[in-house]
Write a protein that holds these residues in place. Structure first.
Motif, PDB file in Angstrom:
ATOM      1  N   VAL A 247       0.838  -1.204   0.000  1.00 15.44           N
ATOM      2  CA  VAL A 247       0.000   0.000   0.000  1.00 15.44           C
ATOM      3  C   VAL A 247       0.872   1.253   0.000  1.00 15.44           C
ATOM      4  O   VAL A 247       0.700   2.154  -0.825  1.00 15.44           O
ATOM      5  CB  VAL A 247      -0.957  -0.006   1.212  1.00 15.44           C
ATOM      6  N   VAL A 248       1.815   1.315   0.936  1.00 11.88           N
ATOM      7  CA  VAL A 248       2.693   2.488   1.010  1.00 11.88           C
ATOM      8  C   VAL A 248       3.571   2.566  -0.225  1.00 11.88           C
ATOM      9  O   VAL A 248       3.781   3.649  -0.793  1.00 11.88           O
ATOM     10  CB  VAL A 248       3.535   2.451   2.298  1.00 11.88           C
ATOM     11  N   ARG A 249       4.071   1.449  -0.665  1.00 14.10           N
ATOM     12  CA  ARG A 249       4.903   1.448  -1.877  1.00 14.10           C
ATOM     13  C   ARG A 249       4.116   1.991  -3.068  1.00 14.10           C
ATOM     14  O   ARG A 249       4.640   2.765  -3.877  1.00 14.10           O
ATOM     15  CB  ARG A 249       5.394   0.033  -2.156  1.00 14.10           C
ATOM     16  N   GLY A 250       2.857   1.612  -3.161  1.00 10.79           N
ATOM     17  CA  GLY A 250       2.029   2.118  -4.249  1.00 10.79           C
ATOM     18  C   GLY A 250       1.824   3.617  -4.159  1.00 10.79           C
ATOM     19  O   GLY A 250       1.819   4.322  -5.180  1.00 10.79           O
ATOM     20  N   LYS A 251       1.646   4.131  -2.941  1.00  9.25           N
ATOM     21  CA  LYS A 251       1.458   5.579  -2.777  1.00  9.25           C
ATOM     22  C   LYS A 251       2.722   6.341  -3.150  1.00  9.25           C
ATOM     23  O   LYS A 251       2.658   7.410  -3.771  1.00  9.25           O
ATOM     24  CB  LYS A 251       1.055   5.891  -1.335  1.00  9.25           C
ATOM     25  N   VAL A 252       3.883   5.794  -2.766  1.00 11.45           N
ATOM     26  CA  VAL A 252       5.135   6.444  -3.146  1.00 11.45           C
ATOM     27  C   VAL A 252       5.308   6.400  -4.662  1.00 11.45           C
ATOM     28  O   VAL A 252       5.783   7.361  -5.277  1.00 11.45           O
ATOM     29  CB  VAL A 252       6.329   5.788  -2.429  1.00 11.45           C
ATOM     30  N   GLY A 253       4.871   5.304  -5.286  1.00 11.48           N
ATOM     31  CA  GLY A 253       4.916   5.214  -6.737  1.00 11.48           C
ATOM     32  C   GLY A 253       4.022   6.241  -7.412  1.00 11.48           C
ATOM     33  O   GLY A 253       4.314   6.694  -8.525  1.00 11.48           O
ATOM     34  N   GLU A 254       2.918   6.611  -6.763  1.00 13.17           N
ATOM     35  CA  GLU A 254       2.071   7.673  -7.293  1.00 13.17           C
ATOM     36  C   GLU A 254       2.767   9.024  -7.181  1.00 13.17           C
ATOM     37  O   GLU A 254       2.668   9.862  -8.089  1.00 13.17           O
ATOM     38  CB  GLU A 254       0.738   7.703  -6.540  1.00 13.17           C
ATOM     39  N   LEU A 255       3.462   9.246  -6.064  1.00 13.48           N
ATOM     40  CA  LEU A 255       4.200  10.490  -5.900  1.00 13.48           C
ATOM     41  C   LEU A 255       5.340  10.581  -6.906  1.00 13.48           C
ATOM     42  O   LEU A 255       5.611  11.655  -7.449  1.00 13.48           O
ATOM     43  CB  LEU A 255       4.766  10.592  -4.485  1.00 13.48           C
ATOM     44  N   SER A 256       6.020   9.478  -7.150  1.00 14.81           N
ATOM     45  CA  SER A 256       7.143   9.445  -8.080  1.00 14.81           C
ATOM     46  C   SER A 256       7.084   8.160  -8.898  1.00 14.81           C
ATOM     47  O   SER A 256       7.587   7.118  -8.461  1.00 14.81           O
ATOM     48  CB  SER A 256       8.473   9.529  -7.333  1.00 14.81           C
TER      49      SER A 256
ATOM     50  N   GLY B 163      13.936   7.957   0.942  1.00  9.39           N
ATOM     51  CA  GLY B 163      13.160   6.801   1.375  1.00  9.39           C
ATOM     52  C   GLY B 163      12.467   7.027   2.697  1.00  9.39           C
ATOM     53  O   GLY B 163      11.287   6.690   2.861  1.00  9.39           O
ATOM     54  N   PHE B 164      13.191   7.617   3.667  1.00  8.72           N
ATOM     55  CA  PHE B 164      12.561   7.886   4.957  1.00  8.72           C
ATOM     56  C   PHE B 164      11.405   8.870   4.811  1.00  8.72           C
ATOM     57  O   PHE B 164      10.295   8.635   5.312  1.00  8.72           O
ATOM     58  CB  PHE B 164      13.573   8.443   5.950  1.00  8.72           C
ATOM     59  N   LEU B 165      11.644   9.982   4.135  1.00  9.43           N
ATOM     60  CA  LEU B 165      10.636  11.030   4.048  1.00  9.43           C
ATOM     61  C   LEU B 165       9.407  10.580   3.278  1.00  9.43           C
ATOM     62  O   LEU B 165       8.262  10.806   3.709  1.00  9.43           O
ATOM     63  CB  LEU B 165      11.251  12.278   3.398  1.00  9.43           C
ATOM     64  N   LEU B 166       9.598   9.937   2.134  1.00  5.97           N
ATOM     65  CA  LEU B 166       8.452   9.554   1.309  1.00  5.97           C
ATOM     66  C   LEU B 166       7.680   8.396   1.918  1.00  5.97           C
ATOM     67  O   LEU B 166       6.448   8.357   1.858  1.00  5.97           O
ATOM     68  CB  LEU B 166       8.912   9.211  -0.105  1.00  5.97           C
ATOM     69  N   ARG B 167       8.377   7.451   2.541  1.00  5.92           N
ATOM     70  CA  ARG B 167       7.657   6.363   3.205  1.00  5.92           C
ATOM     71  C   ARG B 167       6.830   6.892   4.374  1.00  5.92           C
ATOM     72  O   ARG B 167       5.675   6.496   4.577  1.00  5.92           O
ATOM     73  CB  ARG B 167       8.630   5.311   3.714  1.00  5.92           C
ATOM     74  N   THR B 168       7.413   7.799   5.151  1.00  6.20           N
ATOM     75  CA  THR B 168       6.691   8.354   6.289  1.00  6.20           C
ATOM     76  C   THR B 168       5.477   9.147   5.826  1.00  6.20           C
ATOM     77  O   THR B 168       4.383   9.014   6.381  1.00  6.20           O
ATOM     78  CB  THR B 168       7.615   9.243   7.134  1.00  6.20           C
ATOM     79  N   ALA B 169       5.662   9.982   4.801  1.00 12.15           N
ATOM     80  CA  ALA B 169       4.544  10.781   4.298  1.00 12.15           C
ATOM     81  C   ALA B 169       3.450   9.908   3.717  1.00 12.15           C
ATOM     82  O   ALA B 169       2.260  10.113   3.980  1.00 12.15           O
ATOM     83  CB  ALA B 169       5.057  11.768   3.246  1.00 12.15           C
ATOM     84  N   ALA B 170       3.824   8.905   2.938  1.00 19.08           N
ATOM     85  CA  ALA B 170       2.822   8.060   2.280  1.00 19.08           C
ATOM     86  C   ALA B 170       2.128   7.125   3.262  1.00 19.08           C
ATOM     87  O   ALA B 170       0.976   6.730   3.036  1.00 19.08           O
ATOM     88  CB  ALA B 170       3.481   7.251   1.171  1.00 19.08           C
ATOM     89  N   GLY B 171       2.803   6.758   4.336  1.00 19.26           N
ATOM     90  CA  GLY B 171       2.226   5.817   5.287  1.00 19.26           C
ATOM     91  C   GLY B 171       1.591   6.451   6.489  1.00 19.26           C
ATOM     92  O   GLY B 171       1.217   5.761   7.447  1.00 19.26           O
ATOM     93  N   ALA B 172       1.440   7.770   6.463  1.00 16.49           N
ATOM     94  CA  ALA B 172       0.949   8.486   7.635  1.00 16.49           C
ATOM     95  C   ALA B 172      -0.554   8.304   7.821  1.00 16.49           C
ATOM     96  O   ALA B 172      -1.275   7.966   6.895  1.00 16.49           O
ATOM     97  CB  ALA B 172       1.273   9.964   7.497  1.00 16.49           C
ATOM     98  N   GLY B 173      -1.005   8.551   9.031  1.00 17.71           N
ATOM     99  CA  GLY B 173      -2.415   8.435   9.361  1.00 17.71           C
ATOM    100  C   GLY B 173      -3.148   9.754   9.237  1.00 17.71           C
ATOM    101  O   GLY B 173      -2.548  10.797   8.969  1.00 17.71           O
TER     102      GLY B 173
END
Length: 378
Positions: free
Chosen positions: A229-238, A337-347
């Motif tokens: 799920v988070v990987r997919g969101k990061v893929g949408e961002l980039s 990786g830290f910033l985009l994973r945190t942003a995409a996986g946030a609540g």
């Protein structure tokens, strides 16, 4: 003694961030008093950062400065419980005659300049373990770090602190300065980069007991391998990151963070104060021990939000000009990786301005990395 830093893999701070939704297309623009995300279908105000699209990223950050309005979760002095302010006044030795709450920065809780009835001044930070437990823990760590920093480090002096189990309070000397102008003025950026070089000299080897320090807030690609799920969101961002996920994960997996330098770990313009003749670095809860170039790389990367090309800056800076190119690429991959994973996986309860800023900073590092890898077109 050199140590190998442990990667947190982007786990820290997830409770303090919120999900960031993306849309099909994004347009460019600065948003007057802040920055906002704007799609071609409708606008989404998300803490002050306007994104645009390029062939490799749905959201990009070229030409954008750090927003003046940063976090949105500050507490006013007037909203503090009277028993807490009374304890602060006893700690300072005088009643507070005037308090000005500060809006800059992203932390929850109180951040205020105070003038006391005895004429003295201080800068107060406070957080409640009940209302902002993560921030209270950060304050506890910052107390411990601040007590061990040597006098040569350009930081405000810790006057006093207390922790009663609920409220954690730090009182620093007030610095009569201001944040660097955004977009960056080159003269101010040069001053800050020179101070980072000097700071690395003073903080090598680290004068702070590593046992009290944070793990580096770096890395996230390896953790995303098991989080579709988070990987997919990061893929949408980039989309470029989505297509080259394995390359990014390999950079993270092969990265060495061996080093003996105490690093700030969160060195951006909103944690820097300038006076007429000095540069001060504030907010040290995320300090860690590692390679001396890491703070310089992340700060130089963030300068691209002001429309500056980070590559020639890195090629001329003492801490980065002699680096093996792979080492620099590894830090950029870890940072993004830290910033985009945190942003995409946030609540949903996180500060949207914080999420927008993390996204912008992460994409800035990713864009620089793409150029360095010769993959500008995607």
């Amino acid at each position: 003694m050199a140590v190998r830093a442990r990667l947190r893999g982007g786990r820290e701070g997830r409770g303090a961030t919120a999900a960031l939704s993306t849309h099909d297309r994004w347009s460019v623009g600065h948003g007057g008093s802040g920055v906002f995300l704007k799609s071609h279908r409708h606008s989404l105000k998300n803490g002050g950062i306007t994104m645009t699209r390029d062939p490799g990223e749905r959201l990009t950050v070229a030409g954008l400065g750090m927003p003046e309005a940063t976090g949105s979760r500050r507490m006013d002095w007037a909203a503090m419980p009277r028993e807490a302010t009374a304890r602060i006044e006893r700690m300072l030795g005088s009643p507070v005659a005037h308090a000005i709450s500060q809006r800059g920065g992203f932390s929850e809780g109180l951040a205020a300049r105070v003038r006391l009835e005895n004429g003295k001044r201080a800068f107060i930070k406070a957080a409640s373990s009940l209302m902002a437990p993560a921030e209270a823990d950060f304050h506890r760590r910052e107390i411990a770090v601040s007590e061990q920093l040597p006098g040569e480090v350009p930081v405000p002096r810790l006057l006093d602190a207390y922790d009663d189990g609920t409220w954690v309070v730090l009182a620093f000397e007030e610095i009569p300065g201001q944040l660097p102008a955004q977009p960056w003025r080159r003269e101010e950026l040069n001053r800050v980069l020179a101070a980072v070089t000097d700071m690395a000299e003073v903080l090598t080897p680290s004068p702070v007991n590593e046992a009290i320090l944070s793990r580096p807030r770096l890395g996230g690609w390896l953790a995303m391998a098991d989080d579709a799920v988070v990987r997919g969101k990061v893929g949408e961002l980039s989309p470029w990151a989505g297509r080259h996920f394995d390359r990014l994960a390999a950079l993270e997996g092969n990265a060495s963070l061996d080093g003996a330098t105490l690093l700030h770990g969160d060195l951006y313009p909103f944690n820097i104060m300038l006076t007429a003749d000095r540069v001060f670095v504030v907010d040290w809860p995320h300090a860690w021990v590692g390679p001396r170039h890491c703070d310089a790389v992340t700060l130089i990367s963030s300068a691209s939000l002001s429309g500056l090309d980070p590559q020639p800056i890195a090629e001329s800076h003492p801490l980065t000009r002699g680096l093996d190119p792979v080492q620099l690429n590894e830090v950029l991959a870890l940072h993004a990786g830290f910033l985009l994973r945190t942003a995409a996986g946030a609540g949903p309860d996180a500060d949207p301005r914080l999420i927008a800023m993390m996204t912008a900073l992460g994409l800035a590092s990713l864009r620089w990395l793409r150029r360095r890898m010769g993959d500008v077109g995607g």
